[in-house]
Design an enzyme around this catalytic site. Structure first.
Site, short mmCIF file in Angstrom:
data_model
loop_
_atom_site.label_atom_id
_atom_site.label_comp_id
_atom_site.label_asym_id
_atom_site.label_seq_id
_atom_site.Cartn_x
_atom_site.Cartn_y
_atom_site.Cartn_z
N LYS A 92 84.45 -67.27 56.81
CA LYS A 92 83.49 -67.99 55.96
C LYS A 92 83.04 -69.32 56.55
CE LYS A 92 83.98 -66.79 51.15
NZ LYS A 92 84.65 -67.07 49.87
N VAL A 126 89.85 -69.49 37.80
CA VAL A 126 89.19 -68.76 38.88
C VAL A 126 90.04 -67.55 39.30
CG1 VAL A 126 88.55 -68.99 41.30
CG2 VAL A 126 87.69 -70.61 39.63
N TYR A 149 92.01 -64.11 39.08
CA TYR A 149 91.76 -62.96 38.20
C TYR A 149 92.86 -61.89 38.31
CZ TYR A 149 89.81 -61.46 42.65
OH TYR A 149 89.64 -61.20 43.98
P1 NAD Z 1 92.19 -72.01 49.25
O1 NAD Z 1 93.43 -71.65 49.99
O2 NAD Z 1 90.94 -72.29 50.00
O3 NAD Z 1 92.49 -73.29 48.30
C1 NAD Z 1 93.71 -73.42 47.63
C2 NAD Z 1 93.62 -74.55 46.62
O4 NAD Z 1 94.78 -74.46 45.79
C3 NAD Z 1 93.63 -75.95 47.21
O5 NAD Z 1 92.85 -76.81 46.39
C4 NAD Z 1 95.11 -76.34 47.14
O6 NAD Z 1 95.29 -77.74 47.11
C5 NAD Z 1 95.48 -75.72 45.82
N1 NAD Z 1 96.89 -75.42 45.67
C6 NAD Z 1 97.63 -74.53 46.38
N2 NAD Z 1 98.90 -74.51 45.91
C7 NAD Z 1 98.95 -75.39 44.89
C8 NAD Z 1 99.99 -75.81 44.01
N3 NAD Z 1 101.22 -75.29 44.09
N4 NAD Z 1 99.67 -76.73 43.07
C9 NAD Z 1 98.44 -77.25 42.98
N5 NAD Z 1 97.42 -76.89 43.79
C10 NAD Z 1 97.68 -75.97 44.74
O7 NAD Z 1 91.96 -70.83 48.22
P2 NAD Z 1 90.59 -70.34 47.56
O8 NAD Z 1 89.96 -69.35 48.47
O9 NAD Z 1 89.80 -71.50 47.11
O10 NAD Z 1 91.12 -69.51 46.31
C11 NAD Z 1 91.70 -70.16 45.20
C12 NAD Z 1 91.89 -69.14 44.07
O11 NAD Z 1 90.63 -68.66 43.64
C13 NAD Z 1 92.67 -67.88 44.50
O12 NAD Z 1 93.47 -67.49 43.42
C14 NAD Z 1 91.58 -66.87 44.76
O13 NAD Z 1 92.01 -65.55 44.58
C15 NAD Z 1 90.60 -67.25 43.67
N6 NAD Z 1 89.22 -66.86 43.96
C16 NAD Z 1 88.54 -66.24 42.97
C17 NAD Z 1 87.23 -65.88 43.15
C18 NAD Z 1 86.51 -65.17 42.04
O14 NAD Z 1 85.43 -64.61 42.31
N7 NAD Z 1 87.01 -65.20 40.82
C19 NAD Z 1 86.58 -66.18 44.35
C20 NAD Z 1 87.29 -66.84 45.37
C21 NAD Z 1 88.62 -67.17 45.14
#
Ligand code: NAD
Length: 287
Positions: free
Chosen positions: A73, A234, A236
């Protein structure tokens, strides 16, 4: 499917690694078939050292476009001809559109999030959003929310490797949109409580609540919630999280991440076809 594919069928890809677990091929192909679009959507295992060649293949094979997921990405933009404003501000692309050899990169995660709110009759425009997260999903939501006109965006994150990205997101929102953003350390729980107290909507855009952080919550207890607050996850999988269970106990309206997932796919579908996904049909299939 075999009845549908002819010599005219055009290819749309999904380029990521790992990717075999993805639900996107089933979702996109179902939507193409339902509306009679002559496209086939296939997942390709493409890693970081292969994405440049994969983009060349989009041009060579005259594919209509592609979705892109991790680890590509943030890498793929440099090989494209143009970026949407949101993709440029996020520094990330999840959808490529090929218009006769001109490749444009878009990011539809934030568009999907905002569309999911609208689908639930939630209107955050001009209002205050408190959001936890600075990763890929959070940044896309924060940037799109600002571009769409959410009035105030209060971001919380841990002081981890994502912190600098949050600093940069706040700076971009404040200099390039009419929205106002601020950033706080998630460890400052008094500030979190204060900001949540007059927010219209609260969003957990971290992986907390999802495997392997299942059962955990970024909000320590239910005293942080009030009846009028809209609480959105976010994650699911699982569909229910500890955070939203607490919010529901207080009587808050809540939303999980499924809508965002569906509508980010719909936004990509619309970029390729010019028409939104048949959403009600897709909801029936997903349920
Ligand atoms: P990422 O790895 O890019 O970001 C992780 C985030 O979580 C960061 O802000 C980090 O600081 C925080 N984090 C991690 N562990 C933590 C903890 N123990 N306490 C507090 N904060 C913590 O991940 P991402 O790609 O942004 O994905 C995040 C979530 O969103 C995932 O669960 C992913 O599956 C979900 N997601 C959902 C959709 C959707 O369409 N619904 C799309 C993308 C991602």
């Amino acid at each position: 499917m075999s009845e549908r594919i002819t010599g005219h069928t055009e290819l749309i890809g999904l380029m990521a690694y790992p990717i075999r677990h993805s639900g996107s091929p089933a979702m996109q192909n179902e939507a193409f078939a339902k509306l009679g679009y002559d496209y086939a959507y296939l997942a390709f295992e493409v890693g970081a050292d292969e994405i440049e060649d994969a983009v060349k293949a989009i041009r060579t094979l005259k594919m209509r476009g592609s979705n892109v997921s991790m680890p590509n990405k943030t890498l793929v933009g440099q090989y494209l001809d143009e970026l949407s404003p949101a993709a440029e501000m996020c520094g990330a692309v999840n959808t490529i559109v090929n218009d006769h050899g001109h490749l444009t990169g878009h990011i539809t995660d934030g568009i999907g999030f905002m569309a999911a709110l609208k689908d639930n009759n939630i209107d955050a425009i001009g209002k205050k959003m408190t959001i936890v997260g600075a990763g890929g999903a959070a940044t896309a939501i924060e940037i799109q929310a600002a571009l769409d006109g959410v009035g105030e965006i209060v971001i919380f994150n841990r002081k981890d490797e994502f912190w600098d990205r949050a600093v940069s997101t706040v700076e971009k929102i404040n200099t390039r949109t009419s929205s106002h953003a601020v950033l706080y350390d998630l460890a400052d729980l008094d500030q979190l409580k204060k900001e949540m107290a007059d927010s219209y909507i609260f969003v957990n855009a971290t992986g907390v609540g999802m495997k392997p952080l299942e059962g955990q919550s970024v909000v320590p207890d239910k005293s942080y919630f009030r009846l009028e607050l809209i609480v959105v996850d976010v994650p699911y999988s699982p569909l229910e999280t500890a955070m939203r269970s607490m919010a529901k106990e207080v009587g808050c309206r809540t939303m999980n991440g499924l809508g965002m997932m569906l509508f980010q796919g719909s936004a990509a579908f619309e970029l390729w076809t010019g028409e939104p996904m048949p959403i009600e049909h897709m909801k029936e299939i997903l349920n």
